[in-house]
Design a protein around this motif. Structure first.
Motif, PDB file in Angstrom:
ATOM      1  N   VAL A  40       0.945  -1.318   0.207  1.00 28.97           N
ATOM      2  CA  VAL A  40      -0.009  -0.227  -0.451  1.00 28.97           C
ATOM      3  C   VAL A  40       0.788   1.098   0.116  1.00 28.97           C
ATOM      4  CG1 VAL A  40      -1.356   1.165   1.610  1.00 28.97           C
ATOM      5  CG2 VAL A  40      -2.105  -0.798   1.024  1.00 28.97           C
ATOM      6  N   PRO A  41       2.113   0.717   0.912  1.00 30.19           N
ATOM      7  CA  PRO A  41       2.411   2.619   0.755  1.00 30.19           C
ATOM      8  C   PRO A  41       2.981   3.130  -0.726  1.00 30.19           C
ATOM      9  CG  PRO A  41       3.547   1.292   2.609  1.00 30.19           C
ATOM     10  CD  PRO A  41       2.215   0.562   1.634  1.00 30.19           C
ATOM     11  N   GLY A  42       3.539   2.094  -1.552  1.00 26.53           N
ATOM     12  CA  GLY A  42       4.151   1.902  -3.274  1.00 26.53           C
ATOM     13  C   GLY A  42       2.811   2.990  -3.769  1.00 26.53           C
ATOM     14  N   ARG A  43       1.614   1.986  -3.266  1.00 28.41           N
ATOM     15  CA  ARG A  43       1.088   2.529  -4.331  1.00 28.41           C
ATOM     16  C   ARG A  43      -0.190   4.087  -3.880  1.00 28.41           C
ATOM     17  NH1 ARG A  43       1.163  -1.810  -7.801  1.00 28.41           N
ATOM     18  NH2 ARG A  43       0.589  -3.729  -6.930  1.00 28.41           N
ATOM     19  N   ILE A  44       0.422   4.174  -2.910  1.00 24.39           N
ATOM     20  CA  ILE A  44      -0.207   5.305  -2.285  1.00 24.39           C
ATOM     21  C   ILE A  44       0.830   6.331  -2.521  1.00 24.39           C
ATOM     22  CG2 ILE A  44      -0.375   7.175  -0.328  1.00 24.39           C
ATOM     23  CD1 ILE A  44      -1.171   4.579   1.394  1.00 24.39           C
ATOM     24  N   LEU A  45       2.057   6.700  -2.924  1.00 25.20           N
ATOM     25  CA  LEU A  45       2.819   7.233  -3.492  1.00 25.20           C
ATOM     26  C   LEU A  45       2.350   7.032  -5.072  1.00 25.20           C
ATOM     27  CD1 LEU A  45       6.385   6.563  -1.679  1.00 25.20           C
ATOM     28  CD2 LEU A  45       5.034   8.000  -1.614  1.00 25.20           C
ATOM     29  N   ASP A  46       2.233   6.010  -5.638  1.00 22.27           N
ATOM     30  CA  ASP A  46       2.022   5.884  -7.123  1.00 22.27           C
ATOM     31  C   ASP A  46       0.834   6.969  -7.680  1.00 22.27           C
ATOM     32  OD1 ASP A  46       4.337   4.385  -7.992  1.00 22.27           O
ATOM     33  OD2 ASP A  46       2.743   2.530  -7.767  1.00 22.27           O
ATOM     34  N   VAL A  47       0.080   7.129  -6.488  1.00 22.65           N
ATOM     35  CA  VAL A  47      -1.451   8.069  -7.146  1.00 22.65           C
ATOM     36  C   VAL A  47      -0.960   9.023  -6.664  1.00 22.65           C
ATOM     37  CG1 VAL A  47      -3.826   8.084  -5.767  1.00 22.65           C
ATOM     38  CG2 VAL A  47      -3.101   5.530  -6.728  1.00 22.65           C
ATOM     39  N   LEU A  48      -0.493   9.470  -5.529  1.00 26.09           N
ATOM     40  CA  LEU A  48       0.220  10.504  -5.351  1.00 26.09           C
ATOM     41  C   LEU A  48       0.926  11.358  -6.159  1.00 26.09           C
ATOM     42  CD1 LEU A  48       0.735  10.758  -1.657  1.00 26.09           C
ATOM     43  CD2 LEU A  48      -1.804  11.545  -3.252  1.00 26.09           C
ATOM     44  N   SER A  49       1.855  10.715  -6.977  1.00 22.40           N
ATOM     45  CA  SER A  49       2.767  11.349  -7.846  1.00 22.40           C
ATOM     46  C   SER A  49       1.847  11.442  -9.268  1.00 22.40           C
ATOM     47  CB  SER A  49       3.560  10.194  -8.059  1.00 22.40           C
ATOM     48  OG  SER A  49       4.614  10.002  -7.454  1.00 22.40           O
ATOM     49  N   ASP A  50       1.148  10.599  -9.765  1.00 22.42           N
ATOM     50  CA  ASP A  50       0.642  10.605 -10.731  1.00 22.42           C
ATOM     51  C   ASP A  50      -0.408  11.930 -10.528  1.00 22.42           C
ATOM     52  OD1 ASP A  50       1.367   8.212 -11.846  1.00 22.42           O
ATOM     53  OD2 ASP A  50      -0.085   6.902 -11.628  1.00 22.42           O
ATOM     54  N   ALA A  51      -1.009  11.974  -9.580  1.00 20.30           N
ATOM     55  CA  ALA A  51      -1.757  13.157  -9.592  1.00 20.30           C
ATOM     56  C   ALA A  51      -1.711  14.724  -9.418  1.00 20.30           C
ATOM     57  CB  ALA A  51      -2.521  13.160  -7.850  1.00 20.30           C
ATOM     58  N   ALA A  52      -0.077  14.270  -8.922  1.00 20.56           N
ATOM     59  CA  ALA A  52       0.844  15.627  -8.434  1.00 20.56           C
ATOM     60  C   ALA A  52       1.649  16.334  -9.921  1.00 20.56           C
ATOM     61  CB  ALA A  52       1.820  15.608  -7.874  1.00 20.56           C
ATOM     62  N   ALA A  53       1.655  15.154 -10.971  1.00 20.69           N
ATOM     63  CA  ALA A  53       2.323  14.857 -12.390  1.00 20.69           C
ATOM     64  C   ALA A  53       0.675  15.999 -13.887  1.00 20.69           C
ATOM     65  CB  ALA A  53       2.644  14.130 -13.045  1.00 20.69           C
ATOM     66  N   GLU A  54      -0.914  15.497 -13.111  1.00 19.79           N
ATOM     67  CA  GLU A  54      -1.389  15.945 -14.026  1.00 19.79           C
ATOM     68  C   GLU A  54      -1.970  17.603 -13.425  1.00 19.79           C
ATOM     69  OE1 GLU A  54      -4.927  13.248 -13.375  1.00 19.79           O
ATOM     70  OE2 GLU A  54      -4.156  11.060 -13.880  1.00 19.79           O
ATOM     71  N   LEU A  55      -1.706  17.715 -12.684  1.00 22.34           N
ATOM     72  CA  LEU A  55      -2.360  18.553 -11.565  1.00 22.34           C
ATOM     73  C   LEU A  55      -1.216  19.944 -12.128  1.00 22.34           C
ATOM     74  CD1 LEU A  55      -2.970  18.186  -8.139  1.00 22.34           C
ATOM     75  CD2 LEU A  55      -4.528  19.056  -8.903  1.00 22.34           C
ATOM     76  N   SER A  56       0.048  19.426 -12.450  1.00 21.04           N
ATOM     77  CA  SER A  56       1.135  20.388 -12.733  1.00 21.04           C
ATOM     78  C   SER A  56       1.070  20.848 -13.613  1.00 21.04           C
ATOM     79  CB  SER A  56       1.948  19.617 -12.364  1.00 21.04           C
ATOM     80  OG  SER A  56       2.875  19.565 -10.935  1.00 21.04           O
ATOM     81  N   VAL A  57       0.191  20.477 -15.041  1.00 16.42           N
ATOM     82  CA  VAL A  57       0.091  20.545 -16.517  1.00 16.42           C
ATOM     83  C   VAL A  57      -0.727  21.715 -16.409  1.00 16.42           C
ATOM     84  CG1 VAL A  57      -0.785  19.589 -18.425  1.00 16.42           C
ATOM     85  CG2 VAL A  57       0.746  17.794 -17.231  1.00 16.42           C
ATOM     86  N   LEU A  58      -1.471  21.300 -15.431  1.00 19.66           N
ATOM     87  CA  LEU A  58      -2.564  22.401 -15.282  1.00 19.66           C
ATOM     88  C   LEU A  58      -2.111  23.536 -14.635  1.00 19.66           C
ATOM     89  CD1 LEU A  58      -6.145  19.694 -13.742  1.00 19.66           C
ATOM     90  CD2 LEU A  58      -5.242  21.105 -16.378  1.00 19.66           C
ATOM     91  N   LEU A  59      -1.085  24.400 -13.546  1.00 23.16           N
ATOM     92  CA  LEU A  59      -0.931  24.903 -13.229  1.00 23.16           C
ATOM     93  C   LEU A  59       0.373  26.092 -14.492  1.00 23.16           C
ATOM     94  CD1 LEU A  59       0.341  23.710 -10.320  1.00 23.16           C
ATOM     95  CD2 LEU A  59      -1.912  24.810 -10.274  1.00 23.16           C
ATOM     96  N   PRO A  60      -0.592  27.349 -14.259  1.00 26.84           N
ATOM     97  CA  PRO A  60       0.686  27.986 -15.491  1.00 26.84           C
ATOM     98  C   PRO A  60       1.152  28.276 -15.181  1.00 26.84           C
ATOM     99  CG  PRO A  60      -1.267  29.321 -14.788  1.00 26.84           C
ATOM    100  CD  PRO A  60      -1.166  28.018 -13.963  1.00 26.84           C
ATOM    101  N   ASN A  61       2.658  28.496 -13.647  1.00 24.17           N
ATOM    102  CA  ASN A  61       3.802  29.063 -12.980  1.00 24.17           C
ATOM    103  C   ASN A  61       3.881  28.567 -11.936  1.00 24.17           C
ATOM    104  OD1 ASN A  61       3.505  31.622 -14.859  1.00 24.17           O
ATOM    105  ND2 ASN A  61       1.192  32.759 -13.563  1.00 24.17           N
ATOM    106  N   GLY A  62       3.944  27.153 -12.198  1.00 20.06           N
ATOM    107  CA  GLY A  62       4.526  25.928 -11.161  1.00 20.06           C
ATOM    108  C   GLY A  62       3.564  24.272 -11.689  1.00 20.06           C
ATOM    109  N   ARG A  63       4.452  24.127 -10.614  1.00 20.39           N
ATOM    110  CA  ARG A  63       3.576  22.590  -9.935  1.00 20.39           C
ATOM    111  C   ARG A  63       4.018  22.251  -8.811  1.00 20.39           C
ATOM    112  NH1 ARG A  63       9.245  23.964  -9.602  1.00 20.39           N
ATOM    113  NH2 ARG A  63      10.379  22.514  -8.696  1.00 20.39           N
ATOM    114  N   VAL A  64       3.354  21.027  -9.046  1.00 20.56           N
ATOM    115  CA  VAL A  64       3.214  20.319  -7.388  1.00 20.56           C
ATOM    116  C   VAL A  64       3.868  19.216  -7.106  1.00 20.56           C
ATOM    117  CG1 VAL A  64       1.248  18.847  -6.147  1.00 20.56           C
ATOM    118  CG2 VAL A  64       0.564  20.846  -7.452  1.00 20.56           C
TER     119      VAL A  64
END
Length: 148
Positions: A40-64
């Motif tokens: 589960v810890p690895g799965r949590i990190l995978d989900v959070l990494s994917d979410a951060a990457a998807e959010l970062s694409v939407l941010l005009p001046n930064g990243r998560v």
């Protein structure tokens, strides 16, 4: 967020399911709980990494960024430093660009999702990714997972 709280909760849920059956079901539930505790810890990190990457694409001046410190995992917004100001900001140069149809379609979809022109979408993407990333990089991005 403390990953151990999520892991412990899932482990206790699996054991509780085992309590509904006989001794064999209980033993199987314990084994499942052990596997969950490791994966589960690895799965949590995978989900959070994917979410951060998807959010970062939407941010005009930064990243998560996903930041891990022991058992704590945080999503942190990191603002990119603005590019140089001056005469380079005024669009005056033109280039010809040959793209594959698949990439062109993805660019058009990205621009449509943001409600901007393809040209503006491409310029923003180039501005974001052509700056000296070593200056603006804070922290490390973690891919994959680790076990404790």
């Amino acid at each position: 967020m403390k990953m151990s709280l999520v892991v412990d909760g899932l482990r206790s849920d699996a054991v509780a399911v085992g309590d509904l059956g006989d001794e064999v079901v209980g033993e199987v539930a314990e084994r499942i709980a052990d596997v969950l505790g490791r994966s589960v810890p690895g799965r949590i990190l995978d989900v959070l990494s994917d979410a951060a990457a998807e959010l970062s694409v939407l941010l005009p001046n930064g990243r998560v960024d996903v930041r891990v410190a022991g058992d704590d995992v945080d999503l942190t917004y990191v603002e990119d430093e603005p590019g140089p100001t001056g005469e380079d900001d005024e669009p005056s140069a033109r280039i010809s660009l040959r793209l594959g149809e698949g990439l062109k379609a993805r660019l058009e979809a990205g621009a449509a999702a943001e409600g901007i022109s393809v040209n503006t979408f491409i310029v923003r993407t180039l501005e974001r990714h052509s700056s000296d990333r070593s200056r603006t990089r804070v922290g490390n991005r973690l891919h994959g997972y680790g076990t404790t």
